[in-house]
Design a protein around this motif. Structure first.
Motif, PDB file in Angstrom:
ATOM      1  N   LEU A 100       0.833  -1.196   0.000  1.00 11.93           N
ATOM      2  CA  LEU A 100       0.000   0.000   0.000  1.00 11.93           C
ATOM      3  C   LEU A 100       0.871   1.251   0.000  1.00 11.93           C
ATOM      4  O   LEU A 100       1.853   1.334   0.750  1.00 11.93           O
ATOM      5  CB  LEU A 100      -0.901  -0.001   1.237  1.00 11.93           C
ATOM      6  CG  LEU A 100      -2.062  -1.003   1.221  1.00 11.93           C
ATOM      7  CD1 LEU A 100      -2.664  -1.151   2.599  1.00 11.93           C
ATOM      8  CD2 LEU A 100      -3.129  -0.565   0.223  1.00 11.93           C
ATOM      9  N   GLN A 101       0.506   2.200  -0.838  1.00 14.79           N
ATOM     10  CA  GLN A 101       1.269   3.433  -0.972  1.00 14.79           C
ATOM     11  C   GLN A 101       0.510   4.601  -0.351  1.00 14.79           C
ATOM     12  O   GLN A 101      -0.679   4.798  -0.615  1.00 14.79           O
ATOM     13  CB  GLN A 101       1.546   3.729  -2.452  1.00 14.79           C
ATOM     14  CG  GLN A 101       2.288   2.634  -3.188  1.00 14.79           C
ATOM     15  CD  GLN A 101       3.684   2.410  -2.634  1.00 14.79           C
ATOM     16  OE1 GLN A 101       4.413   3.372  -2.375  1.00 14.79           O
ATOM     17  NE2 GLN A 101       4.050   1.146  -2.461  1.00 14.79           N
ATOM     18  N   ASP A 102       1.209   5.389   0.456  1.00 14.45           N
ATOM     19  CA  ASP A 102       0.579   6.557   1.066  1.00 14.45           C
ATOM     20  C   ASP A 102       0.072   7.537   0.016  1.00 14.45           C
ATOM     21  O   ASP A 102      -0.929   8.235   0.228  1.00 14.45           O
ATOM     22  CB  ASP A 102       1.569   7.260   1.994  1.00 14.45           C
ATOM     23  CG  ASP A 102       1.862   6.446   3.254  1.00 14.45           C
ATOM     24  OD1 ASP A 102       1.006   5.605   3.620  1.00 14.45           O
ATOM     25  OD2 ASP A 102       2.919   6.643   3.859  1.00 14.45           O
ATOM     26  N   ALA A 103       0.759   7.595  -1.124  1.00 10.23           N
ATOM     27  CA  ALA A 103       0.344   8.516  -2.183  1.00 10.23           C
ATOM     28  C   ALA A 103      -1.055   8.168  -2.695  1.00 10.23           C
ATOM     29  O   ALA A 103      -1.855   9.069  -2.998  1.00 10.23           O
ATOM     30  CB  ALA A 103       1.346   8.470  -3.334  1.00 10.23           C
ATOM     31  N   ASP A 104      -1.375   6.846  -2.800  1.00 10.49           N
ATOM     32  CA  ASP A 104      -2.717   6.444  -3.236  1.00 10.49           C
ATOM     33  C   ASP A 104      -3.771   6.882  -2.218  1.00 10.49           C
ATOM     34  O   ASP A 104      -4.853   7.348  -2.576  1.00 10.49           O
ATOM     35  CB  ASP A 104      -2.781   4.928  -3.424  1.00 10.49           C
ATOM     36  CG  ASP A 104      -2.107   4.460  -4.702  1.00 10.49           C
ATOM     37  OD1 ASP A 104      -2.090   5.235  -5.673  1.00 10.49           O
ATOM     38  OD2 ASP A 104      -1.602   3.325  -4.731  1.00 10.49           O
ATOM     39  N   ILE A 105      -3.445   6.717  -0.947  1.00  7.19           N
ATOM     40  CA  ILE A 105      -4.389   7.094   0.112  1.00  7.19           C
ATOM     41  C   ILE A 105      -4.627   8.597   0.103  1.00  7.19           C
ATOM     42  O   ILE A 105      -5.762   9.065   0.231  1.00  7.19           O
ATOM     43  CB  ILE A 105      -3.853   6.626   1.481  1.00  7.19           C
ATOM     44  CG1 ILE A 105      -3.698   5.091   1.485  1.00  7.19           C
ATOM     45  CG2 ILE A 105      -4.775   7.070   2.604  1.00  7.19           C
ATOM     46  CD1 ILE A 105      -2.929   4.541   2.669  1.00  7.19           C
ATOM     47  N   ASP A 106      -3.556   9.364  -0.077  1.00  9.45           N
ATOM     48  CA  ASP A 106      -3.688  10.822  -0.125  1.00  9.45           C
ATOM     49  C   ASP A 106      -4.554  11.266  -1.308  1.00  9.45           C
ATOM     50  O   ASP A 106      -5.364  12.199  -1.196  1.00  9.45           O
ATOM     51  CB  ASP A 106      -2.308  11.472  -0.216  1.00  9.45           C
ATOM     52  CG  ASP A 106      -1.500  11.307   1.064  1.00  9.45           C
ATOM     53  OD1 ASP A 106      -2.108  11.039   2.115  1.00  9.45           O
ATOM     54  OD2 ASP A 106      -0.266  11.441   1.005  1.00  9.45           O
TER      55      ASP A 106
END
Length: 427
Positions: A22-28
């Motif tokens: 999981l990438q923080d950029a996707d969540i953001d």
């Protein structure tokens, strides 16, 4: 050409291809678009509810109710003709023209991350009738990051879809709970890897056949609210044992899994070019869809499950079948909330049961609250939920359809008006 690889080689190949995290950029990116409504531009397998499409969808999850499957039968009911199971709104969609989200507004891609439906909430306002073309709009309502016992870190998203017909009349609103987990971590945890496969004797199957034969559909025998008591149990229903055939029939009935979908030949090639990370090599070295966890046990085992398992959406349809059978032709399922608690693996049986938890009246309209659950042959609860049903009353008359919230109806009119304007510009 090399020989077919061994299970160990296949597992090693799977491990190499499923190490996405999981990438923080996707969540953001997801959090940046919360609350925005977009026209759904997806073309589902089905967009218009023809009589045959309605029948085939009902049959896809085992529903033989003539109200849904026989146009002639419907003419003798309060509806004046065939209607669709309300939950069919979830699989119908015709592309709706509207503002396009920019690349930054499309949310996270979550490439290589395993996603599964964990539950949903439906509110229904009017039936789908033959000839209705369905459009939708919506977006993300919430995004949360959690720690999962099964797969470590996970992302939990609620997607909202407003479904409407070609007259901009709101059919229903669907909120889907989807969980994204890291396949590698799910595989490493292997929580369910030791689960023993079921085995049925001829006597076991005979008992299941008896249960199927004893199932009761209320149908034309009107269920009046005065005859319902709090604590009353709903007529039981059985589904299974789950097979690959069940998955095939569900897809054949219209479940398209769009925007990923199932394709063959040149169209499969085009899909592989479009969304390459969605394809993972099978035991023959052939790139195949990641969603084959629903019929390919080897691939399901590679992500930490003992066998292939059903779609959460299919179990939602089973729960809906359970409710509509009990309500009868004159009732209406106002809302359905369900939670997928455990996997339903190939070979598993689901026993549905429930009870009336409350009766309440509002402006001369009577409603019945129901709690339901599905339990497998191991005694594990795999789905639970609640529903509100509108039933006719001997004193007050027929069950009425709920009113659409004013702002929601206005939004639907705006979205379809924009669709019409953009469509006219292309002529």
């Amino acid at each position: 050409m090399s020989e077919t690889r061994t299970d160990a080689q296949q597992q090693e190949e799977f491990a190499k291809q499923t190490s996405a995290e999981l990438q923080d950029a996707d969540i953001d990116k997801d959090r940046a678009i919360l609350g925005r409504d977009w026209a759904s531009r997806e073309q589902e397998y089905l967009s218009t509810a023809t009589p045959e499409a309605i029948r085939n969808f009902a049959h896809s999850y085992g529903d033989d109710n003539p109200l849904f499957t026989d146009p002639d039968y419907g003419r003798g009911t309060r509806w004046g003709g065939q209607i669709a199971p309300p939950i069919m709104a979830g699989i119908l969609n015709s592309p709706l023209r509207g503002e396009k989200p920019s690349r930054e507004e499309r949310g996270g891609s979550y490439r290589g991350i395993h996603a599964f439906v964990s539950g949903g909430t439906w509110d229904w306002y009017r039936p789908i009738r033959p000839g209705d073309t369905v459009y939708s709009f919506g977006g993300l309502e919430s995004v949360d990051v959690k720690r999962s016992e099964f797969a470590g870190r996970s992302v939990v998203k609620v997607r909202r879809q407003v479904k409407m017909n070609g007259n901009a009349e709101v059919i229903g609103v669907y909120r889907t709970l989807v969980i994204y987990t890291e396949r590698k971590r799910a595989r490493e945890r292997g929580k369910y890897s030791g689960l023993e496969a079921p085995s049925y004797t001829d006597e076991d199957i005979a008992k299941l056949e008896e249960l199927y034969a004893a199932e009761q559909r209320r149908g034309a025998a009107t269920r009046h609210v005065e005859d319902v008591a709090v604590g009353e149990e709903l007529a039981p229903m059985v589904k299974g044992p789950l097979t690959t055939t069940d998955m095939i029939v569900f897809h054949a009935g219209g479940y398209g899994f769009v925007p990923y979908g199932l394709r063959t030949g040149r169209m499969a090639h085009q899909n592989r070019q479009r969304i390459a990370p969605f394809f993972v090599k099978n035991s023959y070295g052939v790139p195949d869809v990641a969603q084959r966890v629903h019929w390919d046990s080897a691939w399901a085992q590679a992500i930490g499950n003992p066998r292939a398992y059903d779609y959460g959406v299919l179990r939602e349809c089973w729960a809906h079948h359970f409710l509509t059978d009990w309500a009868g032709d004159d009732g209406w399922v106002v809302s359905q909330h369900d939670e997928i608690r455990k996997f339903n693996y190939q070979g598993d049986v689901q026993y549905f049961g429930g009870e009336v938890t409350a009766k309440h009246e509002r402006a001369g309209q009577w409603f019945v609250d129901v709690a339901f659950r599905g339990t497998n042959q191991r005694g594990e609860e795999t789905i639970r939920g609640t529903a509100i049903l509108a039933l006719p009353s001997r004193e007050h008359g027929p069950a009425l359809l709920p009113d659409v919230p004013v702002e929601l109806q206005r939004k639907a009119i705006e979205m379809l008006s924009t669709h019409g304007e953009l469509l006219a510009d292309t002529r």
